[in-house]
Write a protein that holds these residues in place. Structure first.
Motif, PDB file in Angstrom:
ATOM      1  N   MET A 263       0.829  -1.199   0.000  1.00 39.31           N
ATOM      2  CA  MET A 263       0.000   0.000   0.000  1.00 39.31           C
ATOM      3  C   MET A 263       0.872   1.262   0.000  1.00 39.31           C
ATOM      4  N   ALA A 264       2.024   1.196   0.710  1.00 39.67           N
ATOM      5  CA  ALA A 264       2.916   2.361   0.755  1.00 39.67           C
ATOM      6  C   ALA A 264       3.508   2.680  -0.610  1.00 39.67           C
ATOM      7  N   ALA A 265       3.574   1.666  -1.499  1.00 45.85           N
ATOM      8  CA  ALA A 265       4.140   1.878  -2.831  1.00 45.85           C
ATOM      9  C   ALA A 265       3.067   2.119  -3.885  1.00 45.85           C
ATOM     10  N   THR A 266       1.804   2.179  -3.472  1.00 48.53           N
ATOM     11  CA  THR A 266       0.683   2.304  -4.410  1.00 48.53           C
ATOM     12  C   THR A 266       0.022   3.670  -4.258  1.00 48.53           C
ATOM     13  N   PRO A 267      -0.323   4.342  -5.353  1.00 44.95           N
ATOM     14  CA  PRO A 267      -1.088   5.599  -5.247  1.00 44.95           C
ATOM     15  C   PRO A 267      -2.389   5.357  -4.486  1.00 44.95           C
ATOM     16  N   LYS A 268      -2.769   6.307  -3.671  1.00 46.32           N
ATOM     17  CA  LYS A 268      -3.932   6.136  -2.808  1.00 46.32           C
ATOM     18  C   LYS A 268      -5.203   5.833  -3.593  1.00 46.32           C
ATOM     19  N   SER A 269      -5.373   6.481  -4.740  1.00 43.59           N
ATOM     20  CA  SER A 269      -6.581   6.268  -5.528  1.00 43.59           C
ATOM     21  C   SER A 269      -6.636   4.876  -6.153  1.00 43.59           C
ATOM     22  N   SER A 270      -5.486   4.246  -6.321  1.00 44.31           N
ATOM     23  CA  SER A 270      -5.434   2.933  -6.969  1.00 44.31           C
ATOM     24  C   SER A 270      -5.424   1.781  -5.969  1.00 44.31           C
ATOM     25  N   TRP A 271      -5.270   2.072  -4.674  1.00 40.54           N
ATOM     26  CA  TRP A 271      -5.116   1.009  -3.702  1.00 40.54           C
ATOM     27  C   TRP A 271      -6.310   0.055  -3.627  1.00 40.54           C
ATOM     28  N   PRO A 272      -7.562   0.533  -3.644  1.00 46.67           N
ATOM     29  CA  PRO A 272      -8.671  -0.437  -3.590  1.00 46.67           C
ATOM     30  C   PRO A 272      -8.612  -1.466  -4.716  1.00 46.67           C
ATOM     31  N   TRP A 273      -8.241  -1.029  -5.926  1.00 49.15           N
ATOM     32  CA  TRP A 273      -8.141  -1.951  -7.057  1.00 49.15           C
ATOM     33  C   TRP A 273      -6.983  -2.925  -6.867  1.00 49.15           C
TER      34      TRP A 273
END
Length: 418
Positions: A263-273
């Motif tokens: 999650m720390a390496a993922t853009p916040k908007s893309s994390w649910p996907w």
């Protein structure tokens, strides 16, 4: 008020029952205890109170009052004093203690359940106990120390412990006049009977390689054997300690910890996907499907989120180590997320305390919580069936050419090296 040497039960009840109050039981118990002590003191003196007798060997010399906390409330007991020597009712009181053992057990249990000292004071007030200081709560809770120490040092003789999980919790302790963070290292495993078991608890100043190495060496010295897979986070010191003390055991990166890292390496908007894609890996019916789904996720993320794809690809072997074992094993582990559930239960109890006065108090509470959970697991149903465990363990077959045995592993997961 001095204790009478004898009472008329009928007259006493006749006087008190018409004006019965919530303190009636406490008054009756106080009178009864004082009467018994007075009678025993008379026997020691060789004559009744105030009676002249040639058989008298000692003389009464007043009373010393002592508060005694009981389930009926705080009693004011009058212990007879003697002119020569001393008298102490060992059948009733314990030296340097002002509470009956049953009440001590209640307070220790409340402490274990996470009841704060302030709430404890309100609780005992409803029982008629005049006061209960923090020091008294600590003394009563110390009754747990012996049981916790026996639990932490018991032999690990229920192996082989095929699947092991390790984690650390950060807690606050007062040391040297300041508040510092310490790490409570906890290990759980599935024993030879298929039940989950808490192996041990160790408190260190920092979660480094030396702390984990000492912890695992203690576990192996107590009898930890047969470990095939260890689940933990990717802390370098922890992984190195596993390789040094458990040769031949595979390592599985904890699902929850890895999700936090990803999650720390993922853009916040893309994390649910991305999170839904990651969970789909664990939901596959067999190992081949798991790897195929992982490949599809990498292909889907390479163009849109290359940094996330690289993170997944680098952690592939660690995240998918579980596929070398029967499906029933990893489906059970993923569905229950046992280590995180245990951590939440510990947090629920320790959050009430906040800052521990010392490490002994921390070990007392966390150790008691772990011992309680261990008993529940022991009495509950099997976590894994014996047939599943048998398939997950190495099979030993005889070698007819050398009269020795050869170990044939049941999984192809990479083992950590020392």
């Amino acid at each position: 008020m001095t204790a009478p040497s004898s009472i008329d039960p009928a007259q006493f009840l006749h006087e008190h029952l018409p004006n019965a109050s919530p303190d009636l039981l406490r008054s009756l118990l106080t009178t009864f205890i004082n009467t018994l002590m007075s009678a025993e003191a008379d026997a020691v003196c060789g004559a009744a109170y105030g009676q002249s007798s040639p058989e008298r060997t000692n003389v009464r010399n007043g009373y010393r009052h002592r508060e005694f906390d009981t389930r009926a409330g705080t009693l004011d007991v009058a212990i007879p004093k003697l002119r020569s020597g001393s008298y102490f009712p060992d059948w009733l009181l314990e030296r340097r203690r002002r509470a009956e053992r049953a009440l001590t057990t209640v307070v220790a249990t409340c402490y274990l359940l996470g009841v704060s000292t302030r709430r404890m004071e309100k609780l005992v007030e409803t029982l008629g106990i005049t006061r209960l200081s923090k020091s008294q709560v600590s003394v009563m809770a110390a009754e747990l120390d012996e049981a916790v120490e026996a639990f932490r040092t018991r032999p690990l003789d229920q192996g082989p412990y095929t699947f092991l999980a390790a984690d650390a919790l950060v807690l606050k302790v007062r040391e040297g006049g300041r508040v510092v963070n310490v790490h409570a290292l906890v290990a759980t495993a599935v024993n030879g009977d298929g039940h989950r078991e808490i192996l041990g608890l160790h408190v260190t100043s920092s979660e480094d390689g030396a702390g984990w190495l000492g912890f695992f060496r203690d576990l192996t010295a107590r009898g930890l054997t047969g470990v095939r897979l260890v689940t933990s986070d990717a802390h370098r010191g922890l992984v190195d300690a596993i390789g040094a003390t458990l040769p031949g055991a595979g390592w599985q990166r904890c699902r929850t910890h890895y999700a936090a890292n990803l999650m720390a390496a993922t853009p916040k908007s893309s994390w649910p996907w991305v999170r839904a894609l990651l969970h789909s890996v664990y939901d596959q019916p067999d190992a081949a499907s798991v790897h195929a789904q992982f490949d599809r996720i990498l292909d889907a993320l390479t163009d849109k989120l290359p940094r996330v794809a690289a993170h997944l690809d680098q952690a592939r072997a660690d995240v998918l180590a579980f596929t070398g074992f029967p499906r029933e094993v990893w489906r059970q582990i993923w569905s229950n997320n046992p280590q995180e559930r245990l951590n939440r239960e510990i947090r629920r109890r320790t959050d009430v305390v906040g800052i521990f006065p010392d490490r002994t108090a921390l070990i007392r509470l966390v150790g008691a919580v772990l011992a309680e959970q261990h008993d529940e697991w022991t009495e509950g149903r099997r976590y894994l069936g014996l047939d599943v465990l048998a398939r997950a363990r190495p099979t030993t077959i005889p070698d007819t050419t050398t009269n020795s045995t050869e170990e044939v592993p049941t999984s192809d997961i990479p083992a950590l090296s020392a």
